[in-house]
Design an enzyme around this catalytic site. Structure first.
Site, mmCIF file in Angstrom:
data_model
loop_
_atom_site.group_PDB
_atom_site.id
_atom_site.type_symbol
_atom_site.label_atom_id
_atom_site.label_comp_id
_atom_site.label_asym_id
_atom_site.label_seq_id
_atom_site.Cartn_x
_atom_site.Cartn_y
_atom_site.Cartn_z
ATOM 1 N N LYS A 56 10.545 3.758 2.663
ATOM 2 C CA LYS A 56 10.374 5.201 2.447
ATOM 3 C C LYS A 56 11.039 5.685 1.160
ATOM 4 C CE LYS A 56 9.613 7.741 5.776
ATOM 5 N NZ LYS A 56 9.120 8.153 7.073
ATOM 6 N N GLU A 76 0.843 -1.208 0.000
ATOM 7 C CA GLU A 76 0.000 0.000 0.000
ATOM 8 C C GLU A 76 0.869 1.246 0.000
ATOM 9 O OE1 GLU A 76 -1.922 -0.397 3.783
ATOM 10 O OE2 GLU A 76 -3.066 -2.160 3.162
ATOM 11 N N LYS A 119 2.223 4.636 1.484
ATOM 12 C CA LYS A 119 2.273 5.149 2.853
ATOM 13 C C LYS A 119 1.798 6.595 2.813
ATOM 14 C CE LYS A 119 5.018 5.216 7.031
ATOM 15 N NZ LYS A 119 4.714 6.555 7.529
ATOM 16 N N ASP A 170 0.638 10.293 3.711
ATOM 17 C CA ASP A 170 1.235 11.294 4.576
ATOM 18 C C ASP A 170 0.145 12.210 5.129
ATOM 19 O OD1 ASP A 170 3.402 12.231 5.836
ATOM 20 O OD2 ASP A 170 4.290 13.242 4.105
ATOM 21 N N TYR A 215 -8.309 7.274 3.921
ATOM 22 C CA TYR A 215 -8.235 5.879 3.494
ATOM 23 C C TYR A 215 -8.041 5.057 4.751
ATOM 24 C CZ TYR A 215 -7.590 7.142 -1.431
ATOM 25 O OH TYR A 215 -7.760 7.617 -2.703
ATOM 26 N N CYS A 271 15.905 46.545 -19.576
ATOM 27 C CA CYS A 271 16.406 45.545 -18.633
ATOM 28 C C CYS A 271 16.694 44.252 -19.401
ATOM 29 C CB CYS A 271 15.372 45.300 -17.545
ATOM 30 S SG CYS A 271 15.895 44.087 -16.332
ATOM 31 N N CYS A 293 16.630 47.647 -9.584
ATOM 32 C CA CYS A 293 16.724 46.331 -10.197
ATOM 33 C C CYS A 293 18.181 45.843 -10.197
ATOM 34 C CB CYS A 293 16.198 46.422 -11.629
ATOM 35 S SG CYS A 293 16.516 44.946 -12.604
ATOM 36 N N CYS A 331 10.610 45.237 -11.678
ATOM 37 C CA CYS A 331 11.560 46.191 -12.220
ATOM 38 C C CYS A 331 10.806 47.031 -13.244
ATOM 39 C CB CYS A 331 12.693 45.429 -12.900
ATOM 40 S SG CYS A 331 13.613 46.417 -14.069
ATOM 41 N N CYS A 356 19.344 45.920 -14.106
ATOM 42 C CA CYS A 356 19.487 47.126 -14.920
ATOM 43 C C CYS A 356 19.511 48.414 -14.106
ATOM 44 C CB CYS A 356 18.379 47.192 -15.962
ATOM 45 S SG CYS A 356 16.779 47.595 -15.255
HETATM 46 S S1 IVH Z 1 -0.402 0.447 8.988
HETATM 47 C C1 IVH Z 1 0.622 -1.725 12.704
HETATM 48 N N1 IVH Z 1 -0.664 1.417 6.590
HETATM 49 O O1 IVH Z 1 2.321 5.315 9.141
HETATM 50 C C2 IVH Z 1 0.679 -0.907 11.506
HETATM 51 N N2 IVH Z 1 0.146 2.844 8.298
HETATM 52 O O2 IVH Z 1 4.612 4.587 10.923
HETATM 53 C C3 IVH Z 1 -0.131 0.305 11.632
HETATM 54 N N3 IVH Z 1 0.559 5.130 7.561
HETATM 55 O O3 IVH Z 1 0.830 5.731 12.258
HETATM 56 C C4 IVH Z 1 -0.026 1.229 10.509
HETATM 57 N N4 IVH Z 1 -0.046 4.836 5.478
HETATM 58 O O4 IVH Z 1 -0.133 7.050 10.303
HETATM 59 C C5 IVH Z 1 -0.293 1.657 7.857
HETATM 60 N N5 IVH Z 1 -0.997 2.155 4.415
HETATM 61 C C6 IVH Z 1 -0.630 2.391 5.673
HETATM 62 C C7 IVH Z 1 -0.192 3.658 6.100
HETATM 63 C C8 IVH Z 1 0.198 3.840 7.435
HETATM 64 C C9 IVH Z 1 0.390 5.701 6.361
HETATM 65 C C10 IVH Z 1 1.079 5.839 8.750
HETATM 66 C C11 IVH Z 1 0.193 5.724 9.948
HETATM 67 C C12 IVH Z 1 1.026 5.109 11.033
HETATM 68 C C13 IVH Z 1 2.407 5.344 10.539
HETATM 69 C C14 IVH Z 1 3.297 4.235 11.014
#
Ligand code: IVH
Length: 675
Positions: free
Chosen positions: A318, A117, A119, A121, A227, A436, A412, A430, A415
């Site tokens: 990451k 999945e 990650k 933010d 999500y 210029c 500026c 400017c 010029c």
């Molecule tokens: S699973 C036991 N899935 O990352 C696992 N976390 O460092 C629980 N996060 O606090 C988290 N996308 O805020 C999971 N697809 C994803 C995620 C995700 C973002 C964040 C979440 C969590 C942090 C963990």
């Protein structure tokens, strides 16, 4: 009676929930927004009449809660864990090895199913559903205790107040990430900047900050989304055997899951997912900082267990960080092609977004002042994909003594002309215009363009060459070009050099509107130039006109008038004009046409569009102006007539939408004859 009202309420609520599901979870709305709004209004009106029938899970109840004075605490029954991070491929392979060894997979390790999945933010939240009704929302907090943000999560439309169907566990806690989609973030910041409110450094802070509002109405105004990616407490019901199937179930119950999630095989599958999501990253509508792999089978997850605060069955992979901190060593100003001065940060070099960055944009003075960026500060630098690196914030707590505020230069840096920054304007410019060199190429391209001096055969490449060898500094220099020197240039034969010199010579005979337009005065487009020429007749009159006189010209408002006065106040510009005239640039002089104070068309606003067959648009405009009317460029409710010729496009469509009167050419001529 009350039975039938209850039935109507139930039907409306079901219908709204259905459309919510189609829109948010399936991303496939069935009805236009207007229909949804209509249903919602109907529900709210009916509930207002029967307040005793309002239920907590009614779709109308999203912003109903009163502001709170402090956040309550929520003890998580199952801790909200975090994830271990890896950055490099070999670290990921180590993780996979640990997993497969513990599971004693042997040769089957290549096949181990991972749920992969993005990650996200944003900010992690827990949502508690009892009997399918949302009863509590909480932040992650320190993992064991979070804050009660029920009043705020209820305002997020993508979070169902009630689950769909009836197969869900009696108690179901789902966890996921609340985030602000990129587009909503940009839009929110743009508006906040306009109204002088606080902007957010990035979508993550925006999401977290929005959830921690005491007044739910503030949260409701933020474009938040969610999500869900896992479950917590589950009682009175069973879930499938795998993470991926569980997500599918959650989706069926009306909870939104990330569409990019997949099941992949082994570490190679993970790496492939990482690559694919990495390349799609910029185009995803939400911000991510990596991907997450989770062993898909719950049985295997249980076998692997946890280490301190993180599961052994999941890992975050990451991407290189897009934001870093560094020290601001100084600020220079760069002059763009339109004369806009951009403050550029000189930074202590920092590795961010995969490259070393030592310069970053500060956008404009407004931004710089709003963020209160000072030389010596520790700043946050962001480099995202191909976007130019930018300073997005200051860490005020790290401000040392003796920082220096940034001042806009008075002249500026390229010029030496005056720099002006209008009150309330973000951008400083400017005033050098034609002299210029930063602006020269653009100015020259404009000067020779078809609607300006119309010099055939003088393209961008040629202008760039002439500026590069410093042969042409101002438009006046164009008129001194000789065939012998032109043939020396790249891709320039005898014939084309001769033709070009002839074209330059021919362009000397021009018209005042063309000449004025060619000067490239800010805000003075083709129509305004024509209007000025007509009202003032002679260039001398324009040079001596003050702002008040200029504003009497149709189509000229206070801003345009100020730009014109500013332009002619610069000695460099006057010098260029003088030289141009000395080189033979001329036009037929005419007498000013005084706009009648109260002509038959006084106060009437016309828009001309399309090609007229009996006259040019300038001529048509002259007819209107001579009768006291005004011609503007865009159609609005203030427009009285839209005159259309052949190939009229969007302006005509807009006129019809707004029910503005439209005149074809014959009707227009008839109107002119009778007025
Ligand atoms: S699973 C036991 N899935 O990352 C696992 N976390 O460092 C629980 N996060 O606090 C988290 N996308 O805020 C999971 N697809 C994803 C995620 C995700 C973002 C964040 C979440 C969590 C942090 C963990």
């Amino acid at each position: 009676m009350s039975r039938s009202v209850q039935n109507t309420l139930a039907r409306l609520r079901d219908e709204i929930r259905h459309h919510n599901y189609r829109y948010h979870v399936l991303d496939d709305p069935e009805v236009p927004d207007a229909e949804y709004d209509r249903l919602m209004r109907e529900l709210i009106a009916l509930e207002k009449k029967h307040p005793e029938l309002v239920t907590a899970d009614s779709p109308s109840q999203r912003v109903g809660d009163a502001p709170i004075s402090a956040f309550g605490t929520v003890q998580h029954q199952i801790p909200m864990l975090s994830l271990e991070n890896v950055f490099a491929e070999d670290e990921l392979r180590d993780f996979h090895r640990r997993v497969t060894e513990k599971l004693e997979l042997g040769d089957a390790e290549e096949e181990l199913a991972y749920a992969a999945e993005p990650k996200l933010d944003g900010a992690a939240v827990s949502l508690m559903y009892v009997d399918g009704i949302l009863v509590q929302g909480a932040t992650r907090g320190d993992g064991s205790k979070g804050e009660d943000i029920t009043h705020n999560v209820k305002t997020i439309e993508a979070i169902p107040l009630r689950l769909r169907g009836d197969s869900f566990p009696r108690t179901l806690e789902v966890r996921g990430e609340v985030f602000m989609p990129k587009e909503g973030f940009e839009e929110y910041n743009r508006k906040a900047a306009e109204t002088g409110e606080k902007t957010f450094v990035n979508p993550r802070n925006a999401a977290a900050g929005s959830l921690r509002q005491l007044d739910p109405r503030l949260t409701a105004a933020r474009p938040l989304d969610i999500y869900v990616y896992t479950v917590g407490v589950v009682e009175g019901g069973v879930l499938p055997d795998t993470h991926s199937e569980t997500l599918a179930k959650l989706r069926g119950w009306g909870l939104k899951t990330c569409p990019e999630s997949e099941v992949v095989a082994g570490v190679e599958g993970c790496l492939d997912f990482y690559e694919r999501i990495g390349s799609a990253r910029e185009s995803l509508p939400y911000e991510i900082d990596g991907v997450v792999y989770k062993v898909d089978a719950f049985r295997q997850q249980r076998e692997l267990g946890f280490v301190s605060r993180a599961p052994r069955w999941a890992i975050a992979h990451k991407f290189p960080a897009q934001e870093e901190m560094t020290v601001l060593k100084g600020v220079d100003f760069q002059v763009g092609r339109t004369g806009a001065l951009t403050p550029v940060a000189r930074l202590e070099p920092v590795f961010v977004g995969g490259v070393t960055v030592s310069n970053a944009t500060l956008h404009n003075m407004d931004e710089l002042e709003r963020k209160d960026v000072r030389v010596g500060d520790t700043v946050i630098v962001r480099r995202q994909g191909d976007v130019i690196p930018a300073v997005v914030g200051v860490i005020k707590s790290r401000r040392p003594k003796g920082t220096r505020r940034v001042k806009l230069p008075k002249s500026c840096p390229v010029c030496g002309s005056h720099v002006v920054r209008e009150e309330g304007e973000a951008v400083a410019r400017c005033t050098g215009g034609l002299i210029c060199s930063a602006q020269r190429i653009e100015a020259l391209k404009h000067f020779v363009s078809r609607k300006a001096m119309d010099i055939d055969g003088l393209g961008a490449k040629l202008i760039e060459q002439l500026v590069a060898i410093d042969r042409v500094r101002t438009p006046a220099d164009l008129f001194t070009l000789r065939v012998e020197e032109l043939v020396e240039l790249e891709r320039m034969g005898d014939k084309s050099a001769e033709k070009l010199v002839a074209a330059i010579d021919a362009a000397k005979q021009t018209s005042l509107p063309r000449f004025l337009f060619a000067l490239g005065i800010r805000e003075v487009g083709e129509a305004t130039a024509a209007s000025l020429a007509q009202s003032l007749g002679r260039l001398e009159n324009l040079l001596s006109a003050d702002e008040e006189r200029l504003q009497a010209v149709p189509d000229v408002g206070p801003i345009v008038a100020r730009r014109i006065v500013e332009f002619f106040a610069e000695p460099h510009n006057l010098e260029v004009i003088e030289t141009l005239r000395n080189s033979g640039v001329s036009w037929p002089e005419s007498e000013p046409v005084d706009v009648p104070e109260d002509g038959p068309l006084s106060g009437r606003v016309f828009v001309l569009t399309g090609t007229l067959s009996n006259m040019t648009r300038d001529e048509a405009k002259a007819l209107v102006v001579a009768r006291g009317g005004k011609v503007t460029g865009s159609v609005s409710r203030k427009t009285d007539y839209v005159v259309f010729g052949e190939k009229a496009g969007s302006k005509l469509t807009k006129a019809r939408q707004l029910e503005v009167e439209t005149l074809d050419e014959n009707a227009f001529i008839a109107l002119m004859e009778t007025t």
